[in-house]
Design a protein around this motif. Structure first.
Motif, PDB file in Angstrom:
ATOM      1  N   TRP A 107      61.950 -30.430 -29.365  1.00 21.90           N
ATOM      2  CA  TRP A 107      61.290 -30.622 -30.655  1.00 21.90           C
ATOM      3  C   TRP A 107      61.091 -32.094 -30.945  1.00 21.90           C
ATOM      4  N   TYR A 108      62.065 -32.916 -30.559  1.00 22.19           N
ATOM      5  CA  TYR A 108      61.945 -34.366 -30.773  1.00 22.19           C
ATOM      6  C   TYR A 108      60.720 -34.898 -30.036  1.00 22.19           C
ATOM      7  N   GLN A 109      60.555 -34.487 -28.779  1.00 20.99           N
ATOM      8  CA  GLN A 109      59.387 -34.909 -28.012  1.00 20.99           C
ATOM      9  C   GLN A 109      58.097 -34.463 -28.687  1.00 20.99           C
ATOM     10  N   ALA A 110      58.094 -33.240 -29.186  1.00 16.49           N
ATOM     11  CA  ALA A 110      56.887 -32.725 -29.835  1.00 16.49           C
ATOM     12  C   ALA A 110      56.535 -33.547 -31.068  1.00 16.49           C
ATOM     13  N   ILE A 111      57.544 -33.910 -31.844  1.00 16.33           N
ATOM     14  CA  ILE A 111      57.305 -34.725 -33.036  1.00 16.33           C
ATOM     15  C   ILE A 111      56.678 -36.066 -32.651  1.00 16.33           C
ATOM     16  N   THR A 112      57.230 -36.717 -31.630  1.00 17.81           N
ATOM     17  CA  THR A 112      56.701 -38.023 -31.238  1.00 17.81           C
ATOM     18  C   THR A 112      55.278 -37.912 -30.686  1.00 17.81           C
ATOM     19  N   GLU A 113      54.966 -36.809 -30.017  1.00 18.76           N
ATOM     20  CA  GLU A 113      53.597 -36.636 -29.504  1.00 18.76           C
ATOM     21  C   GLU A 113      52.601 -36.430 -30.646  1.00 18.76           C
ATOM     22  N   ILE A 114      53.007 -35.683 -31.659  1.00 10.99           N
ATOM     23  CA  ILE A 114      52.127 -35.504 -32.816  1.00 10.99           C
ATOM     24  C   ILE A 114      51.936 -36.831 -33.534  1.00 10.99           C
ATOM     25  N   GLN A 115      52.990 -37.656 -33.562  1.00  9.46           N
ATOM     26  CA  GLN A 115      52.901 -38.985 -34.175  1.00  9.46           C
ATOM     27  C   GLN A 115      51.822 -39.845 -33.510  1.00  9.46           C
ATOM     28  N   LYS A 116      51.644 -39.651 -32.218  1.00  9.07           N
ATOM     29  CA  LYS A 116      50.711 -40.501 -31.483  1.00  9.07           C
ATOM     30  C   LYS A 116      49.245 -40.177 -31.776  1.00  9.07           C
ATOM     31  N   VAL A 117      48.996 -38.996 -32.295  1.00  6.64           N
ATOM     32  CA  VAL A 117      47.611 -38.561 -32.517  1.00  6.64           C
ATOM     33  C   VAL A 117      47.011 -39.363 -33.669  1.00  6.64           C
ATOM     34  N   ARG A 118      45.901 -40.017 -33.406  1.00  6.58           N
ATOM     35  CA  ARG A 118      45.267 -40.854 -34.420  1.00  6.58           C
ATOM     36  C   ARG A 118      44.034 -40.197 -35.047  1.00  6.58           C
ATOM     37  N   LYS A 119      43.734 -38.991 -34.634  1.00  9.06           N
ATOM     38  CA  LYS A 119      42.648 -38.229 -35.241  1.00  9.06           C
ATOM     39  C   LYS A 119      43.247 -37.065 -36.017  1.00  9.06           C
ATOM     40  N   ASP A 120      42.476 -36.483 -36.883  1.00  4.15           N
ATOM     41  CA  ASP A 120      42.961 -35.362 -37.675  1.00  4.15           C
ATOM     42  C   ASP A 120      43.062 -34.097 -36.822  1.00  4.15           C
ATOM     43  N   ILE A 121      44.267 -33.539 -36.779  1.00  7.97           N
ATOM     44  CA  ILE A 121      44.463 -32.233 -36.161  1.00  7.97           C
ATOM     45  C   ILE A 121      44.075 -31.186 -37.198  1.00  7.97           C
ATOM     46  N   LYS A 122      43.126 -30.336 -36.891  1.00  6.77           N
ATOM     47  CA  LYS A 122      42.693 -29.375 -37.912  1.00  6.77           C
ATOM     48  C   LYS A 122      42.079 -28.126 -37.296  1.00  6.77           C
ATOM     49  N   LEU A 123      42.097 -27.085 -38.080  1.00  4.80           N
ATOM     50  CA  LEU A 123      41.420 -25.838 -37.747  1.00  4.80           C
ATOM     51  C   LEU A 123      40.013 -25.926 -38.331  1.00  4.80           C
ATOM     52  N   GLN A 124      39.026 -25.729 -37.486  1.00  2.00           N
ATOM     53  CA  GLN A 124      37.660 -25.828 -37.973  1.00  2.00           C
ATOM     54  C   GLN A 124      37.415 -24.819 -39.094  1.00  2.00           C
ATOM     55  N   LYS A 125      36.462 -25.144 -39.937  1.00  3.41           N
ATOM     56  CA  LYS A 125      36.203 -24.302 -41.110  1.00  3.41           C
ATOM     57  C   LYS A 125      35.834 -22.873 -40.745  1.00  3.41           C
ATOM     58  N   ASN A 126      35.229 -22.701 -39.553  1.00  4.14           N
ATOM     59  CA  ASN A 126      34.900 -21.338 -39.114  1.00  4.14           C
ATOM     60  C   ASN A 126      36.110 -20.623 -38.512  1.00  4.14           C
ATOM     61  N   LYS A 127      37.261 -21.350 -38.451  1.00  3.38           N
ATOM     62  CA  LYS A 127      38.549 -20.818 -37.986  1.00  3.38           C
ATOM     63  C   LYS A 127      38.545 -20.405 -36.511  1.00  3.38           C
ATOM     64  N   LYS A 128      37.575 -20.890 -35.744  1.00  6.54           N
ATOM     65  CA  LYS A 128      37.508 -20.506 -34.339  1.00  6.54           C
ATOM     66  C   LYS A 128      38.258 -21.473 -33.420  1.00  6.54           C
ATOM     67  N   LYS A 129      38.310 -22.737 -33.764  1.00  2.61           N
ATOM     68  CA  LYS A 129      38.853 -23.728 -32.840  1.00  2.61           C
ATOM     69  C   LYS A 129      39.741 -24.726 -33.566  1.00  2.61           C
ATOM     70  N   ILE A 130      40.849 -25.076 -32.896  1.00  2.76           N
ATOM     71  CA  ILE A 130      41.737 -26.130 -33.378  1.00  2.76           C
ATOM     72  C   ILE A 130      41.401 -27.397 -32.594  1.00  2.76           C
ATOM     73  N   VAL A 131      41.157 -28.481 -33.292  1.00  3.27           N
ATOM     74  CA  VAL A 131      40.766 -29.723 -32.625  1.00  3.27           C
ATOM     75  C   VAL A 131      41.871 -30.771 -32.740  1.00  3.27           C
ATOM     76  N   ASN A 132      41.969 -31.588 -31.672  1.00  2.33           N
ATOM     77  CA  ASN A 132      42.848 -32.762 -31.603  1.00  2.33           C
ATOM     78  C   ASN A 132      44.335 -32.441 -31.505  1.00  2.33           C
ATOM     79  N   LEU A 133      44.685 -31.184 -31.232  1.00  2.00           N
ATOM     80  CA  LEU A 133      46.079 -30.841 -30.949  1.00  2.00           C
ATOM     81  C   LEU A 133      46.328 -31.157 -29.478  1.00  2.00           C
ATOM     82  N   PRO A 134      47.253 -32.083 -29.166  1.00  2.00           N
ATOM     83  CA  PRO A 134      47.421 -32.569 -27.790  1.00  2.00           C
ATOM     84  C   PRO A 134      47.995 -31.524 -26.831  1.00  2.00           C
TER      85      PRO A 134
END
Length: 292
Positions: A107-134
């Motif tokens: 979990w610690y590793q996962a937290i640090t990897e999410i920290q590194k993401v500089r773009k918005d991680i989000k579910l598209q409005k049509n709910k079909k695709k999650i973007v920028n999740l590493p």
């Protein structure tokens, strides 16, 4: 000593002089989370999602965003998930520590990897695709859990989550980062902490002999005293600093030795100690290499 966050006056040397003050290479990225610093760059929601929370008393401090312990709000499709994911993963990190599952580092590793993401991680409005999740940086099972959380198929906080844990995680994370920044690679403190990890002793007691043996491959100095080389104490002396800083607890076990006074001490990690072990492994990868 458990629960003592001794981050003031942390010198760069331990008692036997093997804790140099060299700066660390590849320190954890600056972002919200364990290091508590605000990130640079990012999507439209970066400033709002990554801002540090108010410290007790209403003043803004350098604490990580997941210190907001009772926030159960989840982003809507099209909104950034970065901060909420850090809270979700931190809750799982805390739960793993409490239960002694041995999955804290994951979990610690996962937290640090999410920290590194500089773009918005989000579910598209049509709910079909999650973007920028590493995908490549996260373990497959962690990635799948993150997907389920974002899609609403898994709760933000796990069953059994204790509200308020994030505040303690904030303190542990801040202390761990501070401690590792002052720690020398392959020093006595490093070797002892890595020995706990190698022995799978994150949640059990260990003896000096086994810690010295397991730690030797991680240390450039002899762990035990070597009078022939002028080593009066050996790198094991660093255990004193780990105890002083609340990372390790020593228990004196008196037995029926000579004149019934013999004792064999055992050593165990505190929650803070386990946090530092995770930070050390994240920093250096747990390699032993040569030396010793």
């Amino acid at each position: 000593m458990a629960g003592v966050f001794d981050t003031q006056g942390l010198d760069s040397t331990d008692d036997e002089g093997d804790e140099g003050g060299a700066p660390l290479v590849g320190a954890p990225p600056h972002g919200y989370g364990f290091n508590g610093s605000a990130p640079t760059g990012g999507g439209a929601a970066t400033a709002a999602a990554h801002a540090p929370p108010p410290a007790p008393g209403g003043n803004y401090g350098a604490g990580p965003a997941y210190a907001v312990a009772n926030d159960h709000s989840t982003p809507q499709p099209g909104e950034p998930w970065n901060e909420a994911l850090v809270r979700a993963l931190t809750a799982r990190y805390n739960q793993a520590q409490r239960k002694g599952t041995g999955r804290e580092f994951m979990w610690y590793q996962a937290i640090t990897e999410i920290q590194k993401v500089r773009k918005d991680i989000k579910l598209q409005k049509n709910k079909k695709k999650i973007v920028n999740l590493p995908m490549k940086e996260l373990k497959q099972n962690v990635y799948q859990i993150c997907e389920k959380i974002i899609r609403g198929d898994e709760p933000l906080y796990p069953v059994g989550h204790i509200a308020g844990d994030e505040t303690k995680a904030q303190a542990i994370g801040t202390m761990a980062t501070s401690h590792v920044q002052k720690m020398k690679y392959r020093s006595g403190q490093y070797a002892i902490l890595m020995a706990f990890s190698d022995l799978n002793a994150l949640h059990r007691v260990a003896y000096k002999a086994e810690l010295c043996k397991a730690g030797q491959k991680h240390c450039d100095s002899p762990m035990k005293a070597d009078y022939m080389r002028g080593q009066q104490f050996g790198a094991w002396k660093a255990i004193d600093q780990l105890e002083k800083r609340g990372l390790v607890v020593r228990t004196k076990n008196f037995g029926a030795g000579v004149n019934f006074t013999a004792s064999k001490h055992t050593f165990s990690l505190t929650d803070e100690g386990r946090g530092v072990v995770a930070a050390v492994r994240e920093k250096w990868g747990g390699g032993g290499g040569g030396g010793g």
